[in-house]
Design an enzyme around this catalytic site. Structure first.
Site, PDB file in Angstrom:
ATOM      1  N   ASP A  20     -10.931  -1.850   0.397  1.00  0.00           N
ATOM      2  CA  ASP A  20      -9.508  -1.494   0.282  1.00  0.00           C
ATOM      3  C   ASP A  20      -8.724  -2.309   1.320  1.00  0.00           C
ATOM      4  OD1 ASP A  20      -7.847   1.746   0.029  1.00  0.00           O
ATOM      5  OD2 ASP A  20      -7.001  -0.234   0.335  1.00  0.00           O
ATOM      6  N   ASP A 115      -5.425  -3.657  -4.874  1.00  0.00           N
ATOM      7  CA  ASP A 115      -5.997  -3.850  -3.534  1.00  0.00           C
ATOM      8  C   ASP A 115      -7.302  -3.093  -3.295  1.00  0.00           C
ATOM      9  OD1 ASP A 115      -5.163  -1.183  -2.936  1.00  0.00           O
ATOM     10  OD2 ASP A 115      -4.868  -1.762  -0.844  1.00  0.00           O
ATOM     11  N   GLU A 116      -7.858  -2.539  -4.358  1.00  0.00           N
ATOM     12  CA  GLU A 116      -8.999  -1.648  -4.160  1.00  0.00           C
ATOM     13  C   GLU A 116     -10.057  -1.897  -5.241  1.00  0.00           C
ATOM     14  OE1 GLU A 116      -9.324   3.057  -4.461  1.00  0.00           O
ATOM     15  OE2 GLU A 116      -7.341   2.345  -4.003  1.00  0.00           O
TER      16      GLU A 116
HETATM   17  P1  TTP Z   1      -2.870   1.847  -0.703  1.00  0.00           P
HETATM   18  O1  TTP Z   1      -4.209   1.176  -0.637  1.00  0.00           O
HETATM   19  O2  TTP Z   1      -2.814   3.322  -0.973  1.00  0.00           O
HETATM   20  O3  TTP Z   1      -2.105   1.623   0.669  1.00  0.00           O
HETATM   21  P2  TTP Z   1      -2.041   0.340   1.597  1.00  0.00           P
HETATM   22  O4  TTP Z   1      -2.994  -0.731   1.174  1.00  0.00           O
HETATM   23  O5  TTP Z   1      -0.622  -0.095   1.690  1.00  0.00           O
HETATM   24  O6  TTP Z   1      -2.452   0.948   2.997  1.00  0.00           O
HETATM   25  P3  TTP Z   1      -3.897   1.391   3.501  1.00  0.00           P
HETATM   26  O7  TTP Z   1      -4.159   0.518   4.693  1.00  0.00           O
HETATM   27  O8  TTP Z   1      -3.751   2.830   3.860  1.00  0.00           O
HETATM   28  O9  TTP Z   1      -4.872   1.157   2.389  1.00  0.00           O
HETATM   29  O10 TTP Z   1      -1.962   1.141  -1.774  1.00  0.00           O
HETATM   30  C1  TTP Z   1      -2.027  -0.244  -2.076  1.00  0.00           C
HETATM   31  C2  TTP Z   1      -0.653  -0.783  -2.391  1.00  0.00           C
HETATM   32  O11 TTP Z   1      -0.084  -0.031  -3.463  1.00  0.00           O
HETATM   33  C3  TTP Z   1       0.319  -0.653  -1.245  1.00  0.00           C
HETATM   34  O12 TTP Z   1       0.244  -1.762  -0.360  1.00  0.00           O
HETATM   35  C4  TTP Z   1       1.647  -0.556  -1.945  1.00  0.00           C
HETATM   36  C5  TTP Z   1       1.336   0.097  -3.266  1.00  0.00           C
HETATM   37  N1  TTP Z   1       1.758   1.522  -3.233  1.00  0.00           N
HETATM   38  C6  TTP Z   1       2.987   1.869  -3.793  1.00  0.00           C
HETATM   39  O13 TTP Z   1       3.688   1.009  -4.351  1.00  0.00           O
HETATM   40  N2  TTP Z   1       3.400   3.179  -3.725  1.00  0.00           N
HETATM   41  C7  TTP Z   1       2.650   4.146  -3.116  1.00  0.00           C
HETATM   42  O14 TTP Z   1       3.067   5.322  -3.066  1.00  0.00           O
HETATM   43  C8  TTP Z   1       1.371   3.777  -2.555  1.00  0.00           C
HETATM   44  C9  TTP Z   1       0.500   4.809  -1.869  1.00  0.00           C
HETATM   45  C10 TTP Z   1       0.977   2.460  -2.631  1.00  0.00           C
HETATM   46 MG    MG Z   2      -5.003  -0.303   0.751  1.00  0.00          MG
END
Ligand code: TTP
Ligand code: MG
Length: 362
Positions: A20, A115-116
């Site tokens: 992730d 991203d995952e």
């Molecule tokens: P996530 O992997 O949930 O968050 P992140 O990568 O930004 O942070 P983390 O380090 O905690 O993993 O989400 C991936 C992308 O999805 C994030 O960069 C932006 C998008 N996203 C949204 O557009 N709206 C949201 O509510 C969330 C949670 C994520």
């Molecule tokens: Mg993330």
């Protein structure tokens, strides 16, 4: 040889890595603007009505800023925060580059979002079959080639691997070998289990259940009585058991686009305008290679009103056009006169047959 590989470091059955990216959209944007590296940064919509934060870097998180927060609240919490616009096309391209790195280690990759992803490296002979070393290398390559950081979780199933990837975030990794599962799971709060949302958490807590250890004390029947079919899933998950496979060809059942508005939508004309924007974005995504051959089964509109009541209205249709969505929306507005906080449009696919989509971009 294979027996030795698959029993590496107590991963006696499968070896799953969950990767992730850290604050994905923000990391991508900051990569191109190194001067922002040590500043609080959030990625948000540009116009006033779309000022909701998608994500922010870890410096901004120290101020209490989070995804889905209105930009105006973020500004109040951190007046010097830097807002940057969203660029989905860029994130999609970078996601593809990241997948090229994964493919060096295994063919069994299940993307969850841009991203995952889950990687099944059970049969991979890289790094002498050591999944922890593979995760380290993957993260290092993402950093060197793409210029952003990622976190990873390593375990013998998807449930634990995903929890582990969050354990040492950002830019870290955590491993739950088979002989550590029993102890690890006992203290795990129920909220960390996938499928346990706010409502289920409240229900469980009102029954004195806070951790997996508490869940383990309940029989399958008692859990089914409390939560129906999901109760049986919880029975297994609370013991660290998850039999879901990493599916590299998983076919999605639906596709949707939605937006949360900083200022509620109060009149029909404004709402229909926003609906059109969402519809055009949906069409754009449906035109992507992976969806081009899917047949649509139904179209739906999702609405969250200002009292947080959520409603979804749908219509069976193999054709998609703006009028269908406008009619669905108007139907809902006839019975609900409240202002709208979130609007979404989507399609459900017919998973039995795959052919050309019928698109109308009028
Ligand atoms: P996530 O992997 O949930 O968050 P992140 O990568 O930004 O942070 P983390 O380090 O905690 O993993 O989400 C991936 C992308 O999805 C994030 O960069 C932006 C998008 N996203 C949204 O557009 N709206 C949201 O509510 C969330 C949670 C994520
Ligand atoms: Mg993330």
């Amino acid at each position: 040889m294979r027996a030795i590989i698959s029993s590496h470091k107590n991963f006696t059955s499968s070896k799953i890595i969950h990767v992730d990216m850290d604050c994905f959209y923000a990391s991508v944007e900051i990569r191109e603007r190194p001067e922002l590296k040590n500043k609080p940064v959030a990625v948000a919509g540009s116009s006033a009505s779309r000022g909701v934060i998608t994500t922010c870097n870890y410096i901004a998180r120290k101020f209490g800023i989070r995804s889905a927060m209105p930009s105006i609240t973020a500004k109040r919490l951190c007046p010097h925060i830097v807002f940057l616009p969203i660029n989905m096309e860029k994130y999609r391209l970078i996601s593809k580059e990241i997948h090229k790195i994964y493919k060096c280690y295994t063919k069994v990759i299940e993307p969850v979002s841009l991203d995952e992803a889950y990687l099944d490296v059970t049969n991979s002979e890289y790094c002498q079959g050591d999944p922890e070393e593979m995760a380290r290398q993957i993260r290092m390559k993402i950093h060197e080639d793409i210029g952003i950081t990622a976190s990873a979780g390593i375990a013998s199933n998807k449930f634990l691997a995903k929890i582990a990837s969050d354990w040492n975030k950002p830019n870290g990794q955590y491993s739950i070998p088979d002989n550590a599962i029993k102890n690890f799971i006992l203290k795990l709060p129920v909220r960390k289990i996938y499928g346990v949302g706010k409502k289920t958490e409240i229900l469980l807590k009102s029954n004195g259940i806070n951790t997996c250890q508490d869940l383990q004390k309940l029989s399958k029947e008692r859990l089914s009585g409390l939560l129906g079919k999901y109760g049986r899933t919880l029975y297994s998950l609370s013991r660290g058991i998850d039999l879901r496979k990493v599916e590299s060809h998983k076919i999605s059942k639906s596709l949707s686009v939605e937006d949360t508005y900083m200022v509620d939508l109060t009149n029909q004309e404004q709402t229909l305008n926003e609906l059109r924007l969402l519809y055009l974005e949906l069409i754009k995504r449906l035109n992507m290679e992976i969806y081009k051959k899917r047949i649509i089964k139904s179209c739906y509109v999702k609405i969250k009103f200002n009292d947080f009541k959520l409603t979804t209205i749908q219509k069976s249709s193999e054709v998609i056009n703006y009028e269908i969505y406008a009619n669905l929306l108007n139907k809902s507005l006839l019975t609900n006169r409240k202002s709208i906080r979130l609007l979404g449009v989507g399609v459900q696919f017919n998973n039995e047959s795959i052919s050309q989509l019928n698109l109308d971009i009028s």
